[in-house]
Scaffold this motif. Structure first.
Motif, PDB file in Angstrom:
ATOM      1  N   VAL A 303      -7.786 -34.288 -40.298  1.00 55.46           N
ATOM      2  CA  VAL A 303      -7.910 -35.640 -40.265  1.00 55.46           C
ATOM      3  C   VAL A 303      -6.310 -35.984 -40.014  1.00 55.46           C
ATOM      4  CG1 VAL A 303      -7.855 -37.690 -41.656  1.00 55.46           C
ATOM      5  CG2 VAL A 303      -9.860 -36.159 -41.524  1.00 55.46           C
ATOM      6  N   ALA A 304      -5.390 -35.335 -40.681  1.00 59.17           N
ATOM      7  CA  ALA A 304      -3.952 -35.698 -40.710  1.00 59.17           C
ATOM      8  C   ALA A 304      -3.425 -35.420 -39.474  1.00 59.17           C
ATOM      9  CB  ALA A 304      -3.309 -34.889 -41.842  1.00 59.17           C
ATOM     10  N   ALA A 305      -4.127 -34.537 -38.402  1.00 60.64           N
ATOM     11  CA  ALA A 305      -3.498 -34.373 -37.320  1.00 60.64           C
ATOM     12  C   ALA A 305      -3.283 -35.496 -36.310  1.00 60.64           C
ATOM     13  CB  ALA A 305      -4.160 -33.023 -36.607  1.00 60.64           C
ATOM     14  N   ASP A 306      -4.334 -36.444 -36.422  1.00 57.19           N
ATOM     15  CA  ASP A 306      -4.631 -37.611 -35.606  1.00 57.19           C
ATOM     16  C   ASP A 306      -3.989 -38.859 -36.469  1.00 57.19           C
ATOM     17  OD1 ASP A 306      -5.258 -38.767 -33.368  1.00 57.19           O
ATOM     18  OD2 ASP A 306      -7.187 -39.367 -33.959  1.00 57.19           O
ATOM     19  N   GLN A 307      -3.230 -38.782 -37.387  1.00 52.58           N
ATOM     20  CA  GLN A 307      -2.569 -39.760 -38.134  1.00 52.58           C
ATOM     21  C   GLN A 307      -1.188 -39.890 -38.118  1.00 52.58           C
ATOM     22  OE1 GLN A 307      -4.886 -41.823 -39.748  1.00 52.58           O
ATOM     23  NE2 GLN A 307      -6.483 -40.599 -38.748  1.00 52.58           N
ATOM     24  N   THR A 308      -0.412 -40.793 -38.656  1.00 47.86           N
ATOM     25  CA  THR A 308       0.954 -40.995 -38.545  1.00 47.86           C
ATOM     26  C   THR A 308       1.544 -39.964 -39.429  1.00 47.86           C
ATOM     27  OG1 THR A 308       1.041 -42.731 -40.258  1.00 47.86           O
ATOM     28  CG2 THR A 308       0.831 -43.387 -37.914  1.00 47.86           C
ATOM     29  N   ALA A 309       0.651 -39.538 -40.430  1.00 43.04           N
ATOM     30  CA  ALA A 309       1.152 -38.633 -41.205  1.00 43.04           C
ATOM     31  C   ALA A 309       1.440 -36.923 -40.849  1.00 43.04           C
ATOM     32  CB  ALA A 309       0.382 -38.236 -42.659  1.00 43.04           C
ATOM     33  N   LYS A 310       0.400 -36.852 -39.618  1.00 48.01           N
ATOM     34  CA  LYS A 310       0.484 -35.694 -38.904  1.00 48.01           C
ATOM     35  C   LYS A 310       0.293 -34.468 -39.933  1.00 48.01           C
ATOM     36  CE  LYS A 310       1.924 -37.906 -35.454  1.00 48.01           C
ATOM     37  NZ  LYS A 310       0.921 -38.140 -34.290  1.00 48.01           N
ATOM     38  N   THR A 311       0.655 -34.204 -41.052  1.00 48.55           N
ATOM     39  CA  THR A 311       0.243 -33.053 -41.755  1.00 48.55           C
ATOM     40  C   THR A 311      -0.165 -33.277 -43.281  1.00 48.55           C
ATOM     41  OG1 THR A 311       2.214 -32.704 -42.797  1.00 48.55           O
ATOM     42  CG2 THR A 311       1.960 -31.806 -40.593  1.00 48.55           C
ATOM     43  N   SER A 312      -0.844 -32.482 -43.773  1.00 48.84           N
ATOM     44  CA  SER A 312      -1.476 -32.630 -45.222  1.00 48.84           C
ATOM     45  C   SER A 312      -0.315 -32.622 -45.957  1.00 48.84           C
ATOM     46  CB  SER A 312      -2.367 -31.566 -45.643  1.00 48.84           C
ATOM     47  OG  SER A 312      -3.663 -32.018 -44.922  1.00 48.84           O
TER      48      SER A 312
END
Length: 696
Positions: A303-312
């Motif tokens: 999920v994080a890979a496609d968010q602005t966060a990018k990583t867990s």
């Protein structure tokens, strides 16, 4: 949300058939802005349109892959954007009804079509021929010299990433395994959501002795009586809202009833026929298996890979800064409340927290939230508050359209125009709680803005406000006022959209960015120019006094320890469920939850998570799986933007136009954090958030 398309069909797919001639969804609606033709529309029409819509779109995509010419942006990506018009119309209507006006027959149809929809999505994302064409267009873009504008380039990049993260690079065996996983997840998510609706209705607390309701207003008691009568019950019914905390617990003087209400809330869907614990555990397991198949360690990493966060790791870094001060602040609040409880001869418990916290607001800060409700009549808050702020900021005006039908008699419609009087779209409001409606509040769209498709937005807000008794106004709590402003922030995101491609329209942005504009819009609820316009006592017409507003603002930090801790507990619970590996065995979901909260340092007998596992709709039957952190992630941006508004003059058209033109109107067509920087002029700064929540 992008409507999925597909080519060749798996065995679960419906056979192509024609729509019946009388189906209102068969063609684009002739109503203004394409408002769905709800009059005469039946569930069977929806079912038929969903099935035919999937088959039709598969045919459209078959034509894309059969094109003998080389793949181009127009014949592949744009053609894919244009496909699925019938399916978009059907899905928008059906899923609005599933959330807001459910019934036994609708739930049957939902159980039937959900796995078919998952198969339909997979038939697109896992089609090697289609991905080969998208991959070829992507390679052209990467090589340069393509002649596309920036939005078109971003569209190619987004489609390519969508397909890759959905398994397009898997081999045949991997694609087949992924299809089966998605089928199972679709069925389980539907089951979770339907269990929750039924269990929440069943958990409503029946009171037969009116004296037990001491502390509630006459209007609230009468509304509880109406709720009981509507279900054929004798007495008074306290229905549940979605979060753990129930509004009545701040007012009820009867401690035993507070406990009944609390326990009904936190044990929802946790036993018996509608137990969601095993359902949630199986969903988390299958998501873990799917993430590993796609090359990620956990679902949270996927999920994080496609968010602005990018990583867990980036998510963990933010949460780690918040937990210790939140626990510390909640502990300090508990000490104050424990003294008040001891004075009443009781030991503070979770069901006492809201009750004694309300006493602190009243005694320490001179804020009695119950006494505030007569100043917050629903229509005045909406028209003279929410709409008024939108006019001052963006020039929008809202004209009632009682001639246009909604999907339920409660639904009202407004036509929206800009400052020049030019049409913008439609806004629908569905505010009252009722059976068949899931808890909470949200925004969605019936029609998304797109220059490519020539469509303007038709958006709607849903809430679960208790309707005033016959002849009485509907009064909101301060929290409900904030919620209405919040959800309308999503509406403004949809209404302000000015993009070419539907993939980028309105709120089609990363999950951890989507809450940002809505949280910004909350700031206007207590802004003097707005508050003075709507906060009038329903009996006397007097305005809410400045001293009261000052007290509310002074009391703003009181309760932030509890509020932050309950939110973080839910966030960390979401992360725990979605950090498991395929080898993790969860035999007892409630024990897993307890261990996860303990390990994260947020376990508290006094502060339950805002959502426990069995009623965590956001992550097990919604779009927030491993993404519930997005509220606090977005709040960093929100708090920083509020400071920008204040530094630049506050509620002005210049500020509103800048926020709309540089951010709201762009949807997902630009990098979200780049749009944020274009507005405020710098990278996100967490300091304003820490100060707002008293965590600095």
């Amino acid at each position: 949300m992008t409507t999925p398309a597909a080519s060749s069909a798996p065995s679960t797919s419906p056979a192509p058939v024609d729509l019946s001639a009388d189906n209102p969804l068969a063609r684009p609606s002739e109503l203004p802005f394409g408002l769905p033709p709800f009059t005469g529309l039946t569930l069977e029409h929806c079912r038929e349109a969903l099935l035919v819509g999937m088959a039709t779109q598969r045919g459209e995509v078959d034509a894309i892959t059969a094109d003998p010419g080389p793949a181009t942006f127009e014949n592949t990506v744009v053609a894919l954007e244009r496909s699925g018009a019938l399916l978009r119309r059907a899905q928008a209507v059906f899923y609005a009804l599933a959330s807001s006006n459910s019934s036994d027959r609708l739930r049957e149809i939902e159980r039937e079509v959900s796995p078919l929809a998952a198969a339909h999505s997979d038939a697109l994302r896992l089609d090697p021929a289609l991905f080969a064409r998208i991959d070829a267009v992507h390679a052209q873009v990467q090589a340069g010299g393509h002649g596309l504008d920036a939005e078109a380039v971003r569209l190619v990049e987004r489609y390519h990433l969508d397909f890759v993260l959905s398994g397009a690079r898997l081999d045949d065996a991997g694609r087949e395994q992924l299809r089966e996983l998605n089928q199972q997840l679709s069925r389980l998510s539907t089951t979770f959501g339907q269990n929750l609706v039924v269990a929440t209705e069943a958990a409503a607390v029946l009171v037969t002795d009116r004296t037990e309701l001491d502390g509630l207003s006459d209007a609230e008691v009468e509304a509880a009586g109406v709720a009981a009568a509507e279900r054929g019950r004798e007495g008074y019914l306290l229905t549940l809202v979605l979060p753990s905390g129930q509004p009545a617990m701040a007012k009820l003087r009867d401690r035993a009833l507070r406990r009944r209400l609390h326990e009904a809330s936190v044990t929802r869907a946790s036993a018996g026929e509608h137990d969601n614990g095993p359902v949630a555990a199986e969903i988390a397991h299958l998501r873990a298996v799917r993430a590993r198949l796609l090359g990620f360690a956990t679902h949270a990493d996927l999920v994080a890979a496609d968010q602005t966060a990018k990583t867990s790791a980036a998510v963990d870094e933010l949460l780690a800064t918040l937990v210790p001060p939140a626990v510390r602040n909640a502990g300090a609040e508990a000490e104050v409340l424990a003294e008040l409880a001891a004075a009443d001869g009781v030991e503070l418990a979770a069901w006492d927290w809201a009750y004694y916290s309300e006493q602190v607001r009243r005694d320490r800060y001179a804020v009695d939230t119950t006494a505030l409700r007569p100043f917050f009549e629903l229509d005045r808050v909406l028209v003279d508050g929410v709409f008024h702020a939108a006019r001052l900021l963006y020039g929008y005006t809202f004209t009632p359209r009682p001639d246009l039908p909604g999907y339920h008699p409660d639904v009202r419609v407004w036509e929206v125009a800009d400052a020049a009087g030019e049409p913008v779209g439609l806004y629908l409001g569905d505010f009252y709680a009722r059976d068949g409606k899931r808890g909470g509040a949200w925004m969605s769209s019936f029609v998304s803005q797109s220059r490519l498709l020539g469509t303007r937005p038709v958006v709607f807000n849903v809430m679960n406000v208790t309707r005033g008794a016959a002849g009485q106004p509907t009064l909101l709590t301060l929290d409900e006022v904030n919620t209405l402003f919040h959800e309308f922030g999503h509406t403004l995101h949809g209404l302000s959209s000015a993009v070419t491609y539907p993939r980028f329209s309105g709120t089609s942005v990363p999950r951890d960015f989507v809450e940002f504009p809505s949280q910004v819009n909350e700031m206007w609820a207590l802004w003097p120019e707005v508050l003075d316009h709507y906060a009038r006592h329903t009996g006397t017409g007097e305005p809410l006094g400045r001293e009261v507003v000052a007290a509310i603002e002074a009391a703003a930090l009181w309760g932030e320890g509890h509020g932050t801790l309950e939110y973080l507990a839910a966030t960390l619970l979401d992360q725990a469920w979605h950090r498991i590996t395929p080898d993790t065995v969860v035999e007892d979901p409630q024990a897993f939850e307890a261990a996860a909260l303990e390990a994260a340092g947020v376990a508290s007998g006094l502060v339950p998570p805002r959502y426990r596992t069995t009623y965590f709709q956001h992550v097990f039957a919604g779009g927030y799986a491993a993404g519930y952190y997005s509220y606090i992630w977005s709040e960093v941006l929100d708090a920083d933007t509020v400071e920008w508004f204040k530094a630049n003059g506050g509620l002005t058209r210049a500020n509103g136009d800048a926020f709309r033109d540089k951010l709201l109107s762009r949807g997902g067509s630009v990098d979200p954090l780049g749009a944020f920087r274009d507005v405020v002029g710098h990278d996100p700064d967490p300091a304003p958030l820490l100060a707002r929540r008293g965590l600095g």
